[in-house]
Design a protein around this motif. Structure first.
Motif: not given
Length: 297
Positions: A155-180
């Protein structure tokens, strides 16, 4: 005239590419179901899905995949508990709170995590994670000889392995929210942290859910790294510090030498394990679609 021809031609190219994707999943599904369903029916649906013994070499042979199903569920849930909060909070930091200089250092490191081969992750788990967990396993586990190979290690190892997917897509989604949205929350007197967590994150929840689903898909389908640290024990999981075997590890460990019909059902039973894995992933995606439609995100 030429422009219309190119538009029509490219539309056909895009359509063919879409058909290739549909055809690929259709061929895979046909292969799995045509090979796995007859074996499951011959073994018995109850004996296959609820059986707790996987002993293909015995007479009579036993092909119960419940231990592997539970092992996959426990390992995946553990990876979600560990990887998703860290990934989402990291994405929030990168999108709204990270200084430019630090961002230029952290973002390439996150991207580098996605390019590391799974066998390297597995080797890291063997030489770092397992020795760290071994003393804890010795204090808790009084059955057998604790080695550290366990559900928790996987579980610890897989938790590390899924970080790039979760971080990348989540960051793109957060940046897509209108700044206002963010600016309005600040104007109403909310702090920066409260504005992000109470306004931006809920507004981006559809993309964050997609990141979680893709991360879960990566965790469910991972084979090599899990096989190296989970203990490879085809038995019902006892607790997080004992070993287990996942569905993917079960297939990769035995497919090379599994005899097929008419000598044995072993190979077809492994294909049946692939059917279970496909249904597992399908259920996860259907749950995501249901959540999206129910919440209107």
């Amino acid at each position: 005239m030429m422009a219309k021809f190119m538009e029509s031609f490219m539309a056909k190219v895009f359509f063919v590419c879409a058909c290739v994707s549909v055809l690929a999943i259709s061929v895979i599904a046909i292969f799995l179901f045509s090979g796995g369903i007859p074996a499951i029916l011959e073994i018995g649906v109850g004996d296959f899905f609820l059986g707790q013994r996987w002993r293909p070499g015995d007479t009579p042979a036993e092909f119960g995949v419940l231990p592997m199903i539970m092992g996959s569920i426990y390992i995946t849930l553990g990876a979600i508990v560990i990887g998703v909060p860290i990934g989402v909070f990291t994405a929030v930091y990168l999108a709204y709170m990270c200084p430019r200089r630090i961002y230029g250092l952290v973002k390439p490191v996150v991207n580098l995590l996605a390019g590391i081969p799974s066998v390297v992750y597995g080797f890291f788990g063997m030489v770092v994670i397992i020795p760290l967990l071994r003393p804890l396993a010795e204090r808790v586990d009084v059955i057998g000889i604790p080695t550290g190979d366990s559900i928790l290690a996987a579980s610890i190892l897989l938790g590390i392995m899924i970080l790039p997917v979760v971080i990348g897509i989540s960051e793109s989604s957060l940046r897509a929210v209108p700044s206002h949205y963010f600016e309005a929350a600040l104007a109403l007197g909310a702090s920066k942290t409260r504005s992000v967590l109470c306004v931006i994150v809920p507004a981006a929840k559809s993309g964050i859910l997609a990141a979680v689903v893709l991360g879960v898909g990566r965790a469910v389908g991972e084979t090599m790294a899990v096989n190296m640290v989970a203990g490879n024990q085809p038995r019902m999981p006892v607790h997080m510090l004992r070993g287990a075997r996942s569905l993917t590890a079960n297939i990769v460990m035995e497919m090379a030498y599994a005899p097929g019909r008419p000598d044995s059902l072993h190979r077809d039973a492994l294909i049946g394990s692939g059917v279970v894995l496909l249904l597992f992933v399908l259920a996860i995606n259907m749950a995501f679609v249901f959540l999206v439609r129910k919440k209107g995100v």
